[in-house]
Each structure stands twice: as structure tokens, then as C-alpha cells.
Enzyme design. Sequence first.
Site, PDB file in Angstrom:
ATOM      1  N   ARG A 210      10.907  54.446  40.355  1.00 35.35           N
ATOM      2  CA  ARG A 210      10.349  54.793  39.662  1.00 35.35           C
ATOM      3  C   ARG A 210       9.966  54.084  38.625  1.00 35.35           C
ATOM      4  O   ARG A 210       8.157  55.195  38.848  1.00 35.35           O
ATOM      5  CB  ARG A 210      11.668  55.398  38.944  1.00 35.35           C
ATOM      6  CG  ARG A 210      10.546  56.081  37.983  1.00 35.35           C
ATOM      7  CD  ARG A 210      12.592  56.602  36.928  1.00 35.35           C
ATOM      8  NE  ARG A 210      12.678  57.166  37.261  1.00 35.35           N
ATOM      9  CZ  ARG A 210      12.823  59.277  37.616  1.00 35.35           C
ATOM     10  NH1 ARG A 210      12.137  59.907  36.759  1.00 35.35           N
ATOM     11  NH2 ARG A 210      13.202  60.194  38.622  1.00 35.35           N
TER      12      ARG A 210
ATOM     13  N   GLU B  78      13.989  60.347  27.989  1.00 36.96           N
ATOM     14  CA  GLU B  78      13.393  59.858  28.444  1.00 36.96           C
ATOM     15  C   GLU B  78      12.080  59.139  28.512  1.00 36.96           C
ATOM     16  O   GLU B  78      11.434  58.219  27.745  1.00 36.96           O
ATOM     17  CB  GLU B  78      13.345  58.672  30.207  1.00 36.96           C
ATOM     18  CG  GLU B  78      15.176  58.599  30.762  1.00 36.96           C
ATOM     19  CD  GLU B  78      15.693  58.264  31.899  1.00 36.96           C
ATOM     20  OE1 GLU B  78      16.187  56.970  32.155  1.00 36.96           O
ATOM     21  OE2 GLU B  78      15.200  60.091  32.924  1.00 36.96           O
TER      22      GLU B  78
END
Length: 783
Positions: free
Chosen positions: A331, A735
Site C-alpha cells: 500500500r 483512513e
Amino acid sequence: MKTDAMKNPASAAPLETVGQALPHESALLHVTGRAAYADDIPEPMGTLHAALGLSPVAHGRLLGVDVVALRALPGVVAVYTSADIPGENNCGPIVHDDPILPSSTLSYLGQPVFAVIATTRDAARRAAAQAKKFIRLEPLAPLLNLRQAHAAQDYVLPPMHLTRSSHVGGVAGAMAEAPHRLAGSFSLGGQEQFYLEGQISFALPQDDGGLLVHCSTQHPSEMQAMVAHALHLPAHLVQVSCRRMGGGFGGKESQSALFACVAALAARQLNKPVKLRLDRDDDFLITGRRHGFEFDWQAGFDDAGHVLALEVTLIGHAGCSADLSGPVMTRALCHIDNAYWLPEVALHGYLPRTNTQSNTAFRGFGGPQGALVTEVILDDIARHLKLDAFAVRQANWYGTTERNVTPYLQEVHDNVIDTLTTQLAADAHYARRRAEVAAYNASHEVLKKGLALTPIKFGISFNVNHFNQAGALVHVYLDGSVLVNHGGTEMGQGLNTKVAQVVAQELGVPMARVRCSATDTAKIANTSATAASTGSDLNGKAAQDAARQIRERLAVHVAVQWGVAPEAVRFASGQVSGPAGQRMAFTDLVSQAYVARVQLWSDGFYATPGLHWDRNTLTGRPFYYFAYGAALCEVLLDTLTGEWRLLQADLLHDVGHSLNPAIDIGQIEGGFVQGMGWLTSEELVWHPTSGLLLTHAPATYKIPTANDVPVALTTRLFENANVEDSIHRSKAVGEPPLLMGFAVFLALRDAVAACGPVGVRPPLSAPATPEALLRAVTTVQAR
């Protein structure tokens, strides 16, 4: 403080529950202290308590544990070591390299070596605290420094490389031809999750040989699997339940497993309820946290600041084992681009092994680390060219019809970053304030101001395709009340509130008639973790599917009575209505349907469509969509002390059609403050030779407080709708807002640069503590 939940067209008249700024479903319980957590569950008579004996060294050979002497201590009932685990001795979620209790090697200072079970928690802790006396070991030299570990080339996982180039000479060729080139390094620290409720598991033996485990976890199904494997049991004998957590932030995704396994082991061996609750110091010493990173980079660019070539080496602080470091690095690599078109890019990810805690998930899951280094690079490019940093960012935005393919080959087809940032810059008067900051700095020698406007483009979905699925159960009772169970876990983020709103909307009943029950592996099987900002997307869709099936059955039943098409029946405000004025209370229809033997419960399922990912080439479509946002922050720095204040913060975030603006704004502001804390005050320090984590309590590890939040805080929701068929066209909000904290760090960097000559590149590492700021100021002033 201002908040402005901009009205969305889709939250107008037709929607009665979805889109409303309703309070958190447990808000009253939270503020009155009546919300029950795992430690509040009444303890049956005979409940025993567990504590863990920790390794006193960062690296060593485990020669043995004096179990007999430990058992002789007051209140001790049993002591367990690795030899007592009947199944697989592993709590590593992907690579099986992380023992529940070690059998031969000690990998970090604070690693659990044995478990003490005693009649009281105090007795268990007193016995476990004497671990140094009862552990026989041979110390070995620890490897603690991340760059030294990288030089040793001992990695927890193989290196990852992501390259995109159309130049005949590759990225190096494009770099060599660029009119300007810069190179640099950047150090970025980790971050402790600091959930208010610590790690806890409470295991209760059942009469059929099974176990009920109450666990504060974001991933009940994984805890079920880990316990079953450790005890060599089939999964159906292990039931894991979680009503709510007092915070998780990723720290309870995989790392709850060790505590669940130890409590379950003791409960099964002794046939007694066993509770294991860590205190804050032990929680710090045992568990991992956000990965710190070391970056080395070089960039090629033109006179306008367009990035023509970029090469970045990412060295992630994995710790002693793999845990979730692989997907975290993936990620990070997939967010190096943030909101920018990078035509020629070479990225190299390394995860060296160190004798420290095994790091794990934390809100953003590597994405913030990857995105931040590019913001620092663009900041340096702007200073080198003596251009405004925001102008350089604008020059590099992704396009909408061209320049819109990521390094991992996903097309960005929902790009609103230019519109969003332009709106924020205008509303918050960026140009005027930039001039005011320059004027202030020119007339002040000691106090310096800094200003920064930074963007967010954050991908939403699990990188592992099969995790993007969810299930739900919806029950309608004869009184018209509704019970929902889904696979997501509530950790204060408002997931249950949003799911209840979705179900209430689908059935046309008031929100007060819908209740979400505890997440339980006996109800929804094989669930994914509540992580990756997918909680509402996945579980909301699954619950909607279940509720829609019930509504359609009810519509068919009443349509026959009224002689109308089922599609013409409407459900709203607790009433069911037809096209010719027919009307019936929802409760009455439910009663009729029951008598007519219409099924009043249903299961629902959802799988995110269109995703694919090649983990070997690091290419594909890992994300269903992107969430966008931006922050503009202004700071005031005292160059004599390194102390600073956040004067103003303006936040604008894209949540699509908001399911609940009040909850979304809370998530945005909370994420912003948490990101600010990571990059400014939350410093992790290990002893350079012993490997002891020195910042293992609130006295030494400083999270932000209310005093760090500026009075001038404006939070707005950007008017938008998700281009993908997400739940009511909303977007994830868990997030992405954490990246808004970048603006605080870069504003501090701007203030430091004001202490030196024009064009200076501030050598500021993160977190930008007063000490780090003073070092940077001193360096800049000397140039």
C-alpha cells in the site's frame, strides 16, 4: 470551530435516514459510562487471570523457564510455555513466523515467553513481573538500527519493486535527461495506536467442549482461526464475540491473536474462565505499531516543477517478523503517487528484520508513509525552483482524460482533486495568507510562520481481492423492530450507526426501531477485518441486501391485497403505502406477513466488483475508488525553543453522498489530529543497545490533546457523489483524513525554511518534535 456538512442532492426529501446527521448509536452510553467493553463483562465464579512473562533481552537463545518455581508463587494456578500449546504455535497472520510463545529464540525485549495463570490479576502480574529471574537464556547481539538491518540484507519478506517507464533508457534515462535533478533522504517515525481500551481477551469454556472468547479485536474470524489452530480444534468449537472496542486503529487487526490464544489455551486446559488484560506499559512493550520508514530518493523535473522521473527506496521498519508488513509495503508503494501523475517511476521496497516489536496495521496501512515522502519531494522541488509549493503540486495533478494512470496501472477516473483544492484555496484565502506569512516572517526574527496546502488521493479496498466481501443478517420481529448483525466491528467509528441507518432506510422504519448486535463468528462466518476503510462499504451493502430481500417479500405480499404491482409499494416513516392512497403501518404488515408464512429474516452478502491484483508485478486494479481531500494549515514556530502552535486548519474532504455527516466530520477531524500527532509529537525511542522501548507510557509518549487543536478549525464536506455503486454513493472516511496531518508537518517545514536563505531545503525529520525542529533550524541558519 466550524463544521459545514454541505447538503448533497441525494440526501434531500426521498432519504429519511441515510444522509442525516444522527448521533452515534452508543453516544449516550459512551458519555454516561454505561457502554460495556470486554472487561465489563461479569466474571463467573472461579474466573482466573493471566499475565505474560516478558523477555528481558532483545535477542537471545531461550534455554528454559523455571516453571516449578513460578508455580510456587502466591496465587499461581498454572504456568504455560510453548511446550503446552497442542496445535500450531503461531500468531502470524500471513507468514507463520511469529510464535505465540517462543520455543528457542528470543526476538525482542518485551516478547511474551510464558503465561502465568493466577486467582487474581494482581497475583498473576506480580509473578509475571519476575520473568527475568525465571527465564534461562543466552544473550545475543541485537540488531536495532533500521539502516544497519537493511545493510545486513536480512529481510522478513523479499524486496518489492514497482517500475513504470516508457523511456528507451528506462527511469534512469529519463532522470539523466531531466533539466533539474535533486536527491535526498527522509526519516519518518512510527506511531503507537494508543487505543483507550488495551488488548484484552476473556475465554469461557462451554459445556460441549467449545470456547466462547470475548475479544477486543477488529478481526473476530481471524481470532477464531488462530485459536482453533493453536488448540487443534475445528473452527465451529471456537466462538469469538466483540460488542465494541475502545479504539483499534489497526492495532487489533492481527495482534489480538496472541492474547486470544493464551486466554483460550488456559481456559481449555483448566476448564475455567480466563481473562488476559494488558496494562498500558505491557501493551506498548509487546505489540507492534505503525511502520516507521527510511527513504532515499532522486527526482528529475523541469522548470515548472513537473516531475519527469522519480526513484524512491522505501525501507520499512517491520520489526522481528512479517505480520502485515507485506501488504503495508504494498500500500505504501501504491500511494507514492498520492494525487500526482508520475510518468517515469522506480520504487523499491525493503523490510529488514530488527530485534524490535513486530509492526502491524495502523490507520492508513502504509498509504500515509508512501504519500508523505512525495509531498516532501515536491516541497524540495518547489524550494529549489523558488516556486510556490502549492503551484508545483497543481502542476503535477493527475488529469481526468490523460495523465491519469497510476504507476500500478489503475486508471483514475473519478478525479476531483483540482476542483477540491481550488475550492479550499479560495475559501480559506490561500494566496492572501501566503503573502501575509511572507510579510510576517520578514519582520520577525524569532517567531516564524509556516503555511501549507496538501492533497489526498487514497485508494479504498483491501489489496487482497478476496477480503473484499461481507455478510449480514437482518431479523424483523412481530412488533416491527429490527435486529441487524453484520461482520464488521464497532470501535467507536460509527459503523453500527451507519449500517442501522442503511437498514432503516431500506425498510422505511424509524432509526429507533433498528438495533445492531455484537459481532459474532457464530452469526456471520468467515468475515474480513474491519480495516482498509471498508467497514461501511462492505457491511452496509450486505445489510442493505438482506433488508431489501425482506422488503421485497413484504411488498409482494401486500401488493396482492391491494391489486398493485410490488414495485409500486412504498416503505417510509414506519408506513407502507400504495399508488392509490392505500396505507398500512409497517408493524401491521409484518403481523399479516407472519400469519401468511412470509419469511421475516434474511441473510445478505456483498462482494466488491471489478477488482484484480497481480502481486508479482504489483499491477492491477486494487482499489474500487479513491477518496479525496485537502488541508490548509498555518503554524507559528518559536525558533529559540522549537515550540509551536497550530494557528488555523481548514479541512475539505470528499465523502461522496455522506451516510451521516456528523459521524463523517468526527472521523475527518479525528484523523487529522491523529495524523498531526504522528508527525509532530508522537516519538518512539528505543535504547540504542538494550533495545528497550523507552517511550512505553503516556509519561513519555505524547499524543495530541485538546490544547493542540486550534480554535480556528473549519471542516467541510465536499459536494460529490461516488462514481462507483458504493452504499448510497458514499465514500469511506476512516483512513484518508489522517493524511490531512501532512499540512501541519509541511507548514512547520515552511516555518523552518523561513529561518534560512531562499531556496533552502529544511532537513526536518518526522516527528517534528521541538528537538527535531531546533536541529533543523540550526542547520538552516548555518547555510
